[in-house]
Design a protein around this motif. Sequence first.
Motif, PDB file in Angstrom:
ATOM      1  N   ASP A  85       5.147   6.015  -5.674  1.00  0.00           N
ATOM      2  CA  ASP A  85       5.543   6.443  -6.902  1.00  0.00           C
ATOM      3  C   ASP A  85       5.055   5.506  -7.627  1.00  0.00           C
ATOM      4  OD1 ASP A  85       6.817   7.267  -8.747  1.00  0.00           O
ATOM      5  OD2 ASP A  85       8.375   6.868  -8.915  1.00  0.00           O
ATOM      6  N   SER A  86       4.214   6.133  -8.999  1.00  0.00           N
ATOM      7  CA  SER A  86       3.825   4.501  -9.826  1.00  0.00           C
ATOM      8  C   SER A  86       4.723   3.944 -10.331  1.00  0.00           C
ATOM      9  CB  SER A  86       2.862   5.588 -10.836  1.00  0.00           C
ATOM     10  OG  SER A  86       3.730   6.826 -11.586  1.00  0.00           O
ATOM     11  N   ALA A  87       5.672   4.252 -10.698  1.00  0.00           N
ATOM     12  CA  ALA A  87       6.477   2.913 -11.001  1.00  0.00           C
ATOM     13  C   ALA A  87       7.339   2.139 -10.831  1.00  0.00           C
ATOM     14  CB  ALA A  87       8.667   3.813 -10.896  1.00  0.00           C
ATOM     15  N   PHE A  88       6.388   1.947  -9.187  1.00  0.00           N
ATOM     16  CA  PHE A  88       6.985   0.931  -8.277  1.00  0.00           C
ATOM     17  C   PHE A  88       5.643   0.008  -7.575  1.00  0.00           C
ATOM     18  CE2 PHE A  88       9.968   3.696  -6.407  1.00  0.00           C
ATOM     19  CZ  PHE A  88      11.003   3.101  -6.919  1.00  0.00           C
TER      20      PHE A  88
ATOM     21  N   VAL B  62       1.039  -1.269   0.121  1.00  0.00           N
ATOM     22  CA  VAL B  62      -0.123  -0.182  -0.043  1.00  0.00           C
ATOM     23  C   VAL B  62       0.909   0.970  -0.075  1.00  0.00           C
ATOM     24  CG1 VAL B  62      -1.937   1.349   1.410  1.00  0.00           C
ATOM     25  CG2 VAL B  62      -1.962  -1.458   0.712  1.00  0.00           C
ATOM     26  N   TRP B  63       1.947   1.066   0.959  1.00  0.00           N
ATOM     27  CA  TRP B  63       2.623   2.630   1.074  1.00  0.00           C
ATOM     28  C   TRP B  63       3.703   2.820  -0.304  1.00  0.00           C
ATOM     29  CZ3 TRP B  63       8.453   3.046   0.842  1.00  0.00           C
ATOM     30  CH2 TRP B  63       8.640   4.020   0.981  1.00  0.00           C
ATOM     31  N   LEU B  64       3.607   1.265  -1.290  1.00  0.00           N
ATOM     32  CA  LEU B  64       4.434   1.154  -2.187  1.00  0.00           C
ATOM     33  C   LEU B  64       3.750   2.252  -3.570  1.00  0.00           C
ATOM     34  CD1 LEU B  64       7.501  -1.434  -3.121  1.00  0.00           C
ATOM     35  CD2 LEU B  64       7.293   0.788  -2.737  1.00  0.00           C
ATOM     36  N   TRP B  65       2.353   1.616  -3.321  1.00  0.00           N
ATOM     37  CA  TRP B  65       1.199   1.647  -4.244  1.00  0.00           C
ATOM     38  C   TRP B  65       1.323   3.753  -4.779  1.00  0.00           C
ATOM     39  CZ3 TRP B  65      -1.321  -1.225  -8.295  1.00  0.00           C
ATOM     40  CH2 TRP B  65      -1.578  -0.290  -8.689  1.00  0.00           C
TER      41      TRP B  65
END
Length: 63
Positions: free
Chosen positions: A19-22, A13-16
């Motif tokens: 940044d959209s790259a992750f 959830v934190w990565l989502w």
Amino acid sequence: MSLAAGALVLGAVWLWRKDSAFRKQAVLMLFLAAVMAVNVAIWTIPTSDGVTPVDQIEAQAGE
């Protein structure tokens, strides 16, 4: 193992959101968390005779 699945969900959830790259990695983390949750369920949900696979292993180890 279920704590690790929870940590994977929180990390995904934190990565989502970060940044959209992750997003691909976030989806893979969610998939891994689901696999881990199913694995825990397989080992802990009792069968039709009321015995879990973990109980069967412990009973065999005690013999």
